[in-house]
Each structure stands twice: as C-alpha cells, then as structure tokens.
Design a protein around this motif. Structure first.
Motif: not given
Length: 984
Positions: A19, A22-23, A65, A68, A230
């Motif tokens: 990911r 995305e992160l 996500l 996080e 995602v």
C-alpha cells in the motif's frame, strides 16, 4: 479518539504491505494539514484538497488504512474524531457523526462551549447528547427545509474544534450512513469549514448515496477532494504476507482465488484446509461466510449467546446493554466478552468500555445465526434496557420497531414520538418510524386513524425528497378518503398536486386537481377554492402566462362569500401575479393593492393558516416595482413560516426576499440571502426550486463581479432544469449565457435567441424582457454592431410599461447607450437623466434601485465626458460611486474607477504612487476575503453585522482599485509583498 477496531478490513495483526501509494497519499494529506496556518478571526482555509475519499470493495483494506492515518495523526498531536456507520442502525439519525464527536464534546471546557454561541449551541444540542446540558433550550422542531441551519452549526462546531492544532475527521462505511448524515456530509462538501481540518470518508462505491457521490465528484473537479482507490493486493504483497507459512505456489493460488482481497485471504487462512483450486469467483463469498459461521459455532453456548446479543445491541456496543439484551448478569457477560476478545472476534472500540466486531460481516453472521424469534425478544430486551437508561427516543425506536407486536400501543406511541422528534432534522428517519407504525396498527384500526398516519408518512417522505413514494401514498389516501368532509381530501389533493408539480409532472398535477374539483363542483367551500388556486398557480409556474383567470376569480368570489380574508388575500395576490405575467399592468396593480391591504389587516394567527398568501402577495409586489412592501411582507411570511413549521413555503419566501433585495440594489445582502435559498432548495425535493435559487445566485454573482462563480451556479441551475421546468428554465439558460459572456466566452445574442424563443422572447414573461434587451444593447455595442444595438434598445423601450418605473428606466438606459454610440450625445444625456429619475423615485412612492440608478449615472457621466463637461461628469461619478458602494455591486464600482481615471482623477490602486493604507479593520476583513470567507462568515468571525462587512468591503475595493474578491486577494498579496503597512 482513534479508530482502533475493525470495520471492513483484514486483521490488524497483519503488516500493512503493498500500500505504498495509498500511504503516500495519506501522509501528504497530513502534511498539508500541518502546513495550514490560521488567519485573522481565528479562521483558515483548509489546505486543498481537504477531503480524502477512500474507495474500495468490501474487505479490500479501507479501514486498515484509516487506522494507520489516525495513528499517524495522533502521533503529531492532531485531534482525531472517528465514527462509522453500521448496517443495522441506518435509521438512527446522525449516528456516525455522533459517534465521532459526542465523546469529545462531553469533555469540552466551558469557555470552548461558550464560543459556539447560544443559537448554534441550541441547534447542536438537538443532535449531540453531550451538549444538551449546555443549551438553554433545545429546539423541538425546525422547518424541515431549514435543516441547513443545523448543518451550518455543525460546520461552525468543527471550526472551533480544529483550533489550534488541527483536526482529522474520519467517517467510515459512509455507504451505510443515515439520511441525516448524508445531508450533512453533502453540505460540508459544498461549504468547507474554515479551519485546519482534514476530512476522510471511506465507502463502497457501488452502495454510496447518489447525493454524496455527486458532491464528491464536484469537489474532485474543483480540487477540494482527492480520491484514493484501494485495489487488490498484488501477488508480491500476498507472498510477503503469507510466504513464511505457505509456498509461493500456494500464495499464487490463494491470490488468484481471492482476487487479492485481504479480508478473504484472512478468512481462508483462519479457516484452514481450504484448497484454492476448489474456489470459483461465485463460491468465494459463500466459503468466507461459512468460515465466519464456523468461528461462531465453535464458541461455548453462553459465549455464542453474548456474541449474538452484541450483534443486536449495536456496533460498537456497551457491555451492560449486551448483558441485558442476552438476559445475563453483567459478570457472566463480561467473562464471555473476555473470551471473544481472546479469540479476536471482537476488539476494543473507540472509547473506554465499548467494543466492536472484528468486521461487519462477522456481526452479520452473528446476527443472522440467531433465530428470528430470539432476535425479536432480544430487541425487546434492548429497548426496555434503553428505556430504563433514559436513552434518546430515536435510539430506542430502532429496537422497538424490530420487536413490537401488532397492536402494541406503547410501541406505536414511542415510534410516533420518535418520528416527530426527527422530522425536522432527519425526515427520512421519521418516515421509517411512521412506516413501522403502519405495520403495527391493529387490523381493526379506525380508518381515520390509519389515514392520518398515512398522511404523516407521505409528508415525511415528501420533505425527505422521496417524492414518488410520497405521491404513491397520497394517491392511496385519496382513494380511501370519503368525499365528505371535504377538508381532508382537499388538503391531501393539494399536497399531492404540489409534489407532482415539484417532480415536473405539471400535467398530472393539473389532472388531479381538476378531477377533485369535479367531485366538489357543487360545493361552495373554501377547500374547493384552495384547489382552484393551486391549479392556477401550477399553470403559472409551468410557463402558461395566460393563466386560469376564471378559477382564480371563482376562488376569490368564494372567499368573499365565506368572509375568509386570508383566502381572499391569497386570491388577490395570485391574480396580481397572473396579471403581471400576462403584462396586464393596471389590472395587476389593482389586485396588488387589494392583496396588500388585506394582508396587512390579517392577524398573524389567521395569516398562518394560509401562508401561500405571503408568497403570492410579496412576489407580485416585487415584480410590480413595490420593493419595500415586498421585503416587509416577505419578512413577515418568513417569521410565521419558521414559527409554524410550514416548510413548503419557506424556500419560495427566501427567493422572494432575494429578489426584493436585488431590486432595491442591496446586492451583497441579496447574495447572502440567495445562499440561504440555495441551501434550502438543495435540501428540498424540488428541481424547480433548485433552478430558481441557483439562477438567482448566478445573476447576483455577475453583479458582484464574480463571473466564474456565476458560470458555476448557472451550469448547476441548467443541469436541474428538465424539459418541464417551466417559467425559469429559459431564464436559467439566459443568465448562464450572460455569465459565460462575462468570462469572455460564448455568443450571448445567439444563446439568448435559442433559450428565449427568438427575438420576441416568447418563452420569457413579457415584463422581464426589458432586462435582457438592455443587456443585449450593451452586448452588441461591445461587438461594434450599432444598428443591432439600436434595435434591442427599441425593444427594451417598447416592452416596458409607464406604470412600472424600473422597466421605464431600462428602456431609457438602453436608448442612452444606443444614442451615444450613434453620435447623439445630447439625446443620450436626456435619456440617461430620465433613467436616473425612473430608478430614483421619491421615497414616499417606493424604494430606490441603487444599482440601476448608479449604472445610469455612470452612463450619464460618460455622455458628459464625451460632450466636454468634465466637472459634471465627475459629479455624476461621485454620486454613482456612493450608490454602487452602498449596493455592493463591485463589478460596476470598477467601471466608476475607470471613468474617473479617464477624466484625469487620480484613484489610488496597488502599485500606483504611495502605499495603500487600509484601516486595521479593513485589513482584517480583506485578509479574510482573501482566504475565501463569505461576508456572513466574516461577520460571524468578527462579531459584527453583515451590513458592516459590506460597507467596509466597498471602501476596500475603492482603495485597492479592484472589483472582485479574486482581484482583492491578488492586490492584497502585492501590497504585502512590498512591505506596506498593515493598517492605521
């Protein structure tokens, strides 16, 4: 608070792999939040984009996500507010928003609460239980179409909470949001809080509400929303996750079988002994659900009972409520919950003493694994427990609706109470409770009682925008209602016809009303008269300018025979409006006089019984140049509509107030009012209302010197205008064409002819045509076509009327433009002077139109300059400057500055000569304007009136030599870049 439990995603024990992109997007959003700096008035514009939408299929990793993101934000001392919607609690209004904010609100310091202000606090207390103890009074009911006041209050609350470090608001599983939360989210997307705020929403794209999807798409186009999709994990990521336990071949097979979905991977790995070779795409969900059921079936009976009770209680859930729902004592329930935690079936929630399921599908399996009879009794135990805890009626209603037996009068009473409590803030939820009541009514219920609840249900559905469902119920009501007494039938028929009209079904609305009138043709009743007026009004708004005069006169005659002064005022007002639309001005004025006299003599209690009179009287006065009276009568109507909850007239009255302010030349105030009208119209079920409100906003934005905004509003108006949008559809198209011309694009004349029905403008009401003909005169002169301009000027004069000074003035103004271009300055001066006189009658007659009077003086000054009379020209420009500054029409203020410079007058502007000195208050307001705040928002931030802000803005524009907010921001940046003083 953090998002520490699971919602849609894979186990949090698994590392977050695959990911990276995305992160990176999440971290960039947090970095933008950190870079925002508050400005004057403790407000700031959120960094763009300020909204993240995390989009993906079930189990793909959205909530992982979000967790996080929350952890990183909390690590940088940001306030994190997180809530999520749940599948089985969609009727609980504002559920996810309350979950996100309420715990934090309960710990607010008194001084922070005080900053919210009493009116805002009272609105917020109607939604957030934590604030109910701070409000002096919690409003029981607001007009349903004014829910935007509550939405604005929440926006203000977020602005307060974001100070000083910034806030991250996370809303998960938005596809399961209740209707109230959806409306609020759409409002926030259209009107971003002026704060250091990052809002993150996660949802399944195939299930999200259309209103949210449209608002997010519009935000993405404007750069305020960033979409993070995602997708499935790549094979490399799956191998990294499972490679220590499984061979690469098995990893590849699992990846192929699950499509890289993390939740499916986890479920299969947990289940064990599953061959991926046996799994087809259609088989996978069944095997995953079977694996979840096996987890639950492996529990000892008491533990499984507690899991099922938790699924009934809610998600997240409270242990005490779970114990009562299961019929266990608290100690037994806590022991069971400990084991559920050990088995990772549930996890700690977002607050102490609350828990939630690892995944919504696990909760669904637990809920459906319990027998239907047991679930019914469990919901009953939950409802009883919540009653003992004095829980809000809406929370109890959720369980009562699922447990009550047919004929349970206590349950029926509670659901009716819940519907009443939620009608103003969440009408869709109110409709759900009323539909539950209908299911619980005993078979032998009195027909009148059932019809009454059906009527209430139809009303709630109509307010919620579910017009087709509402009209379906109303048609059922009309089939079952007896002919006598006629009053209930007439009310139901009128409401049904109004909804059909709002759906654009003008022919059906008319058919229904005429059918009802045939049924009561022998009656000389006020109810029949009311149906006649509704039918006539429908004809008018559908664009039939020669309306049903006979119906209106019959209604008037009935009103007079019955001594019903309110109905008489409504009939006179509608006759005035219809006569105006047909260009029968003397007749319109006579009817208007009669309506106004009746209106003023009516006591409030009597007028409140028929507030459509306020609409027809005030709109007639506005279009007949009686602006002060129109404004006064609109204000009274608005006050009564709000006090009595008559939401269906509110939007019309707000739009009428906007028009009155515009005609008076109070442009900045009109624009603020138009913002209210747009917000109310967007919450209404009517595309017709949206077209009118957005068209007004388009027009006013042009007058404010903001053509880009005008184009945006005009495009939105036209997008809502269907083929049967009637009177306002061509007006929306014409104003959009004018706005595009102001931005330097489009051929206004060609677009006008197309939209208006040719040069005679047959699709536009006759007395509105001079407005566009005068604009066309200026347009053709701008293109150097003097003869074409003269033709439009002739039309502007011919289509006016001597009894309507505003139209007379437009004719003179158009002719003055054309005569000046034709080289006849003396004749042009006479026409300009005549225009000034028409726009500035004695105060005793009617209100002055400051904008058009200012425009006429600018043109008169230009004629005098051409004639060599510079002193006279400057005198006219000074008077024009005062008028235009008072009106707030910044586009025309810039024209004054240009004319003054042509005459050699030195007008200070950035970069010319010495520094521009703004007072401290002017500097403060200018900086807030540069940040994008509206005049209303500036007034709230600085605790002054909107009119005070408008007055300061006029001086600021004059000092900086600019005419728009964009130009003001650029000028302010230049002055700051040169190190000029911040104020005196």
């Amino acid at each position: 608070m953090g998002l520490t439990g699971g919602s849609e995603e894979s186990s949090y024990e698994w590392p977050l792999v695959g990911r990276g992109d995305e992160l990176a997007a999440l971290q960039a959003a947090l970095d933008r939040l950190a870079s925002s700096r508050p400005g004057p008035g403790r407000r700031t514009v959120p960094a763009q984009p300020w909204v993240l939408e995390i989009v993906g299929e079930p189990g793909i990793g959205k909530t992982r996500l979000l967790a996080e993101l929350c952890a990183r934000a909390e690590g940088h001392d940001r306030l994190v507010l997180a809530g999520r919607a749940t599948e089985f609690e969609r009727e609980v209004p504002f559920g996810s928003v309350i979950e996100a904010l309420d715990d934090h609100l309960s710990a607010l310091a008194d001084d922070t609460v005080a900053r919210l202000g009493s009116p805002r606090l009272e609105l917020l207390a109607s939604v957030f239980p934590a604030l109910s103890g701070h409000a002096a009074e919690v409003p029981q009911r607001m007009p349903e179409t004014e829910r935007y006041h509550l939405h604005r209050a929440v926006r203000g609350l977020l602005e307060v909470l974001a100070e000083p470090a910034g806030t991250v608001l996370v809303l998960d599983d938005v596809h399961w949001s209740d209707a109230g939360s959806i409306e609020l989210l759409a409002h926030l997307l259209r009107h971003p809080p002026r704060a250091r705020l990052l809002m993150v929403v996660a949802y399944r794209p195939a299930q999200v509400a259309a209103r949210v999807a449209v608002a997010l798409e519009e935000g993405a186009r404007e750069g305020s929303v960033l979409r993070v999709e995602v997708g499935p994990l790549a094979l490399e990521a799956v191998t990294e996750l499972l490679g220590r336990e499984l061979s690469r071949t098995w990893c590849a097979r699992l990846h192929s079988a699950t499509g890289g979905n993390p939740f499916y991977l986890e479920a299969l790995v947990r289940a064990g002994r599953v061959s991926p070779l046996d799994l087809s795409a259609g088989e996978l969900p069944r095997r995953v659900n079977a694996a979840l059921r096996r987890e639950l079936e492996a529990l000892p009976p008491t533990r499984r009972l507690v899991a099922q009770a938790a699924a009934v209680a809610g998600d997240p859930f409270d242990p005490d409520l779970v114990a009562r729902t299961a019929g266990l004592d608290l100690v037994e329930a806590l022991e069971a919950l400990d084991e559920l935690l050990e088995r990772d079936l549930i996890r700690p929630g977002d607050a102490e003493w609350r828990f939630q399921f690892r995944h919504p599908l696990l909760r669904q399996a637990a809920y459906q694994g319990a027998g239907k009879s047991w679930r019914l009794m469990a919901h009953g135990r939950a409802a009883a427990a919540l009653e003992r805890l004095s829980a809000p009626v809406a929370v109890r209603a959720h369980h009562v609706a699922r447990s009550a037996a047919v004929g349970d009068e206590k349950a029926i009473g509670l659901l009716l109470e819940a519907a009443e409590a939620t009608l103003s803030s969440a009408p869709s939820t109110a409709a759900a409770w009323l539909q539950a009541v209908l299911r619980l009514l005993p078979p032998d219920v009195a027909p009148a009682r059932r019809l009454e609840i059906l009527n209430k249900t139809a009303h709630a559905l109509g307010v919620a925008g579910q017009l087709r469902e509402s009209t379906s119920i109303l048609h059922e009501v009309l089939r079952e209602l007896p002919a006598h007494p006629s009053e209930p039938r007439a009310e139901a028929a009128a409401f049904c016809a109004m909804l059909e009209r709002l759906l654009g079904n003008h022919a059906e609305a008319r058919r229904l009303l005429l059918a009802e009138l045939r049924e009561v043709s022998a009656e000389d009743s006020v109810q029949a008269a009311g149906l006649k007026l509704e039918a006539a009004f429908g004809g008018l708004v559908s664009g039939q300018f020669v309306a049903d005069r006979k119906l209106m006169l019959e209604a008037l005659d009935t009103a007079r025979r019955h001594g019903d002064r309110c109905l008489e005022a409504a009939a006179c007002g509608l006759l005035a409006f219809a006569s105006h639309m047909a260009a029968a001005v003397p007749e319109a004025l006579r009817w208007c006089d009669a309506a106004a006299e009746l209106y003023d003599r009516l006591p409030d209690a009597e007028l409140a019984g028929r507030l459509d009179a306020a609409v027809w009287v005030s709109w007639s006065e506005g279009f007949l140049d009686r602006y002060d009276e129109a404004l006064r009568h609109t204000e009274r109507g608005l006050t009564l509509a709000r006090a009595t909850g008559q939401n269906y007239v509110l939007t019309y009255l707000l739009m009428g107030r906007t028009l009155a302010l515009r005609w008076l030349g109070r442009i900045a105030e009109a624009d603020e009012n138009a913002e209210d009208a747009v917000d109310a119209a967007m919450l209404s079920p009517s595309d017709e209302m949206r077209v009118i409100a957005l068209t007004l906003r388009c027009w006013l934005s042009m007058l404010l010197g903001e053509p880009d905004a005008a184009v945006r509003y005009g495009e939105q108006a036209v997008s809502f205008a269907g083929p049967e949008s009637g009177w306002w559809r061509p007006l929306a198209q014409v104003f959009l064409a004018a706005a595009r011309y102001e931005t330097g694009s489009g051929d206004f004349a060609a677009d006008f002819l197309r939209a208006a029905g040719g040069s005679d403008a047959s699709l536009i009401d006759p007395l509105s045509r001079p407005l566009f003909y005068e604009f066309l005169t200026r347009y053709e002169l701008g293109r150097g076509r003097v003869d074409a301009a003269a033709d439009w000027a002739r039309r502007a004069e011919e289509t006016g009327h001597p009894d309507l000074p505003y139209r007379v003035g437009l004719g003179h103004l158009a002719q003055a433009h054309a005569l000046l271009a034709a080289g006849r300055p003396q004749a042009a001066a006479e026409r300009a002077e005549a225009a000034v006189a028409a726009f500035s009658p004695p105060r005793s007659q009617r209100g002055q139109n400051r904008l058009e009077a200012g425009r006429a003086r600018v043109l008169w000054a230009r004629v005098l300059r051409v004639s060599g009379d510079h002193r006279g020209a400057l005198e006219q420009l000074d008077r024009a400057a005062d008028l235009l500054a008072a009106s707030g029409a910044r586009g025309w203020q810039a024209e004054v500055l240009r004319e003054q410079r042509r005459l050699g007058r030195r007008v200070p502007s950035p970069g010319e000569g010495g520094p521009v000195r703004l007072t401290r208050r002017e500097r403060e307001i200018a900086e807030l304007v540069a940040q994008g705040l509206s005049s209303r928002e500036i007034a709230e931030a600085l605790v002054v009136s909107t009119r005070t802000v408008t007055t300061h803005l006029s001086r600021i524009y004059a000092k900086l030599g600019v005419s728009s907010r964009t130009a003001l921001a650029a000028a302010l940046a230049r002055t700051q870049g040169k190190g000029q003083p911040e104020g005196t």
